[in-house]
Write a protein that holds these residues in place. Sequence first.
Motif: not given
Ligand code: CO
Length: 141
Positions: A7, A9, A54, A79, A81, A130
């Motif tokens: 994802h 974010a 996200e 961020h 991921c 992440e």
């Molecule tokens: Co995340």
Amino acid sequence: MIGRLNHVAIAVPDLAAAAARYRDLLGAEVHAPHALPEHGVTVVFVELANSKIELLTPLGEASPIARYLAANPSGGIHHLCYEVPDIASAIRSLTEAGARVLGDGKPRIGAHGLPVVFLHPKDFDGTLIELEEVKPELQPA
Ligand code: CO
């Protein structure tokens, strides 16, 4: 080491407004808000054909994204991921190479119920990364 982009974010000041924009304006499949007090955020997941977005907003006083939103009041990308098949071995090889894992360096259970760690943005081109452990057998075909 890294696999799929799990994802992106985005930190947002108004979660309901952001979720409505993704649902109504962009026509995306948007999930209900999900409070994660242990992470200091409330999240809304937006499903895309090949990944997820996200949407994050602070929850509680000690939210890790409060400072980010103070610096970026209209929100912004917070961020990325990436999925890894074995987070312990990823942490080992990254720290051996000098990359910094945030916090105590140990995985925590993230928004999807899977182990996650965050890597220092100064070690990755100014991007907070992440890593989420997704076992190969759990990955969609
Ligand atoms: Co995340």
